[in-house]
Motif scaffolding. Structure first.
Motif, PDB file in Angstrom:
ATOM      1  N   TYR A   8      -7.673  -3.805  -5.493  1.00  0.00           N
ATOM      2  CA  TYR A   8      -6.951  -3.289  -6.651  1.00  0.00           C
ATOM      3  C   TYR A   8      -5.482  -3.719  -6.611  1.00  0.00           C
ATOM      4  CZ  TYR A   8      -5.015   0.118  -9.938  1.00  0.00           C
ATOM      5  OH  TYR A   8      -4.353   0.717 -10.983  1.00  0.00           O
ATOM      6  N   THR A   9      -4.849  -3.661  -5.416  1.00  0.00           N
ATOM      7  CA  THR A   9      -3.474  -4.150  -5.234  1.00  0.00           C
ATOM      8  C   THR A   9      -3.446  -5.015  -3.976  1.00  0.00           C
ATOM      9  OG1 THR A   9      -2.972  -2.060  -4.103  1.00  0.00           O
ATOM     10  CG2 THR A   9      -2.326  -2.237  -6.408  1.00  0.00           C
ATOM     11  N   THR A  82       2.663   4.126  -0.183  1.00  0.00           N
ATOM     12  CA  THR A  82       2.465   3.505  -1.500  1.00  0.00           C
ATOM     13  C   THR A  82       1.014   3.055  -1.669  1.00  0.00           C
ATOM     14  OG1 THR A  82       4.752   2.732  -1.423  1.00  0.00           O
ATOM     15  CG2 THR A  82       3.322   1.746  -3.076  1.00  0.00           C
ATOM     16  N   CYS A  83       0.459   2.437  -0.624  1.00  0.00           N
ATOM     17  CA  CYS A  83      -0.946   2.000  -0.674  1.00  0.00           C
ATOM     18  C   CYS A  83      -1.882   3.192  -0.866  1.00  0.00           C
ATOM     19  CB  CYS A  83      -1.313   1.250   0.608  1.00  0.00           C
ATOM     20  SG  CYS A  83      -0.592  -0.391   0.758  1.00  0.00           S
ATOM     21  N   ARG A  86      -1.621   4.407  -4.429  1.00  0.00           N
ATOM     22  CA  ARG A  86      -2.290   3.495  -5.363  1.00  0.00           C
ATOM     23  C   ARG A  86      -3.810   3.694  -5.308  1.00  0.00           C
ATOM     24  NH1 ARG A  86       0.587  -1.049  -7.138  1.00  0.00           N
ATOM     25  NH2 ARG A  86       2.712  -0.356  -7.608  1.00  0.00           N
ATOM     26  N   SER A 127      -8.812   7.372   0.104  1.00  0.00           N
ATOM     27  CA  SER A 127      -7.690   6.445   0.139  1.00  0.00           C
ATOM     28  C   SER A 127      -7.035   6.416   1.517  1.00  0.00           C
ATOM     29  CB  SER A 127      -6.659   6.843  -0.919  1.00  0.00           C
ATOM     30  OG  SER A 127      -5.598   5.927  -0.966  1.00  0.00           O
TER      31      SER A 127
END
Length: 576
Positions: A8-9, A82-83, A86, A127
């Motif tokens: 995704y990122t 941040t990961c 996200r 996550s």
């Protein structure tokens, strides 16, 4: 699913991996420096001045390595968070979009509080394990380098040190099934508490009227106690048990190094610097074992979280990690000529519903659906709109079949409208541009201007949970104003006048039909609606019993005469 979260990122996760490798490689440098410092200090053949220069130079490198590691660590923490955000955002967005894509009148399988707990807590668990895996990869890189260095110094000691660490990993693997079980129980208990909290907030008036505060709080304490016990069991087994294994593995490995090093000193194949390096590197290597074991436990826990998510969110599991949510196209405004309903059927599993319903609504008509309690009136409206799935039959708009009817084609006010804790203005507009002219027209059409003048802040009055500051009739008229503000082709009411007095209802219909070209489909049992209706559809046991004008039905249909007389009696009782 984890790979799709990474994809995704990809740039962000690639940066995270590089930082993890960099952060994990730097701590090996101080071990090499300390080894050289101690070897220099223990070498009596060196010149004192040369020793001092070498030691100070090595110590300067040591300080530089520490500062570099600290900098890398700070960057890693920022990128990790941040990961994780996200990844969690992807799961929450997709989960919520799947819930919104389901038919609107179908109740979710789980309480709303439990759904919130699943979308937030369980998506976070999934996550987290993705981000934690990158930390484990970095620790694995570190452990591999450490083992290479130790193996180059003494292969035998290195191999023996690996034995207790491998045993600890096997022990954690065996315990992983129980880890997953305890985590699932802990998350389930947290969901029960969230669900009960939601029910408490939604039932404050009922609890107060029933004087049930103490019993409700008692039940809340029971659920919290159950959550505490299950969470404690999960944390005790995961943190304490795993922590004990990790600590004892590291301690045992260090003890093995000391024993073997004592033998090596005598033969001269082991130096003081070698001993210091082994003690430091054994710690880093055992950390990898600990992190790997913890990551395995997190994988088991996240498997339980994935199951809870897929159980709560409709649709295939792959859609939870879809990178792009399909756009919902805004329907174009198509002027209504005729709405035709043919053979429409929706039956509930437990009985009830509607079967093979046929009727039409032409532009400018006011069609009223009526019937006794349980006849299927609300079910029919929801099925026409697409809020309930159509098991058979079609709905056509100007001859073109449509799956659902939404603004600007239609706007719908249910019998029990849903209002939010925002202001009256926000409840009416719900994201529409704040056009004062349209807003005033909507308020006037809903006969709401007097009520607004009585509120402290008028349109800016906060309504509280579910519109708690408003009466039932006021809430219905705020919802009606919300519908009028959209200026749809077809207005759909579900008994909107049920909480209105006779005069207010009369004004509402007068103002509504004073507007040119208004087309309306309404469920009602009130005389004011019957008298204005172009055509009345009488339902009985989920089927169309009769269709016609008020005069024709009163002259030839006993069911319609019963409904007319029942409303007459209710109006007389209300006036008394």
């Amino acid at each position: 699913m984890f790979w799709e979260v990474v994809r995704y990122t990809p740039g962000l996760f690639a940066l995270d991996l590089v930082l993890q490798l960099f952060r994990s490689g730097i701590p090996l440098i101080p071990g090499l420096i300390v080894r050289e410092v101690l070897n220099e200090l223990s070498d009596g053949s060196s010149v004192d001045g040369a020793v001092d220069t070498a030691v100070w130079l090595l110590l300067a490198f040591l300080v530089g390595a520490v500062l570099a590691r600290l900098t890398a660590l700070l960057f890693c923490v920022a990128v990790d968070e941040t990961c994780e955000a996200r990844g969690q955002g992807l799961l929450v967005r997709n989960g919520f979009s799947r819930i919104l894509a389901a038919p609107g009148a179908q109740r979710p399988r789980h309480a709303r509080g439990d759904l919130v707990s699943r979308l937030t807590g369980d998506s976070r668990s999934v996550s987290q394990v993705v981000v934690y895996t990158f930390m484990v990869i970095g620790a694995g890189f570190q452990a591999a380098l450490a083992l290479v260095v130790m193996f180059s110094i003494d292969p035998l000691v290195t191999l023996v040190v690996c034995v207790p660490m491998a045993a600890g990993g096997v022990l954690i693997t065996i315990a992983s099934v129980r880890i997953r079980k305890y985590h699932a129980q802990s998350r389930e208990a947290a969901g029960d508490v969230s669900a009960f909290l939601g029910e408490m907030y939604n039932s404050v008036r009922t609890i107060q009227l029933g004087n049930a505060q103490s019993r409700v709080l008692g039940r809340f304490r029971e659920l919290n106690e159950s959550r505490r016990r299950r969470t404690l069991k999960s944390r005790l087994f995961t943190d304490v048990f795993l922590g004990s294994v990790w600590t004892n593995t590291s301690t045992l490995a260090t003890g093995v190094v000391l024993v073997l090093a004592a033998q090596g000193f005598g033969s001269g194949r082991f130096t003081v610097g070698d001993l210091a390096l082994f003690v430091v590197y054994v710690g880093w290597t055992s950390d990898f074992t600990a992190l790997f074991s913890q990551n395995l436990a997190l994988f088991k826990q996240s498997a339980a979280s994935v199951k809870r998510l897929t159980d709560a969110v409709p649709g295939p599991p792959d859609e939870l990690v879809a990178h792009r949510v399909p756009d919902v196209p805004e329907p174009e405004r198509v002027a209504l000529s005729r709405l035709s309903v043919t053979g429409l059927t929706h039956r509930f599993d437990g009985g009830g519903g509607v079967s093979e319903v046929d009727f039409e609504v032409a532009r400018g008509e006011f069609v009223v659906i009526t019937g006794r309690v349980g006849a299927g009136k609300t079910t029919l409206l929801r099925t026409v709109l697409g809020l309930l799935p159509r098991q058979a039959g079609t709905v056509t708009w100007n001859g073109t079949e449509v799956d659902e009817l939404v603004p600007p084609l239609t706007a719908y006010t249910p019998q029990l409208p849903h209002l939010t804790s925002e202001t009256v203005r926000d409840n009416i507009l719900e994201g529409l541009p704040a056009d004062r002219r349209h807003l005033d027209l909507a308020v006037h059409s809903a006969v709401l201007e007097r009520d607004l003048s009585a509120l402290d802040d008028g349109l800016d009055t906060l309504l509280g949970p579910k519109g708690a500051k408003l009466s039932g009739g006021q809430a219905q008229r705020v919802a009606a104003a919300r519908m009028f503000a959209r200026d749809p082709e077809l207005l759909v009411f579900d008994d909107v006048s049920s909480a209105l007095d006779v005069d207010t209802e009369r004004q509402l219909w007068e103002r509504l039909f004073a507007r040119a070209g208004v087309t309306c489909l309404a469920v009602s049992h009130r005389r004011a609606a019957f008298e204005r209706a172009s055509r009345i559809v009488v339902l009985r046991a989920g089927r169309v019993h009769a269709v016609g004008t008020l005069a024709d039905l009163l002259a030839g249909d006993a069911e319609m005469r019963h409904l007319w007389q029942a409303d007459t009696r209710q109006s007389a009782m209300a006036q008394e």
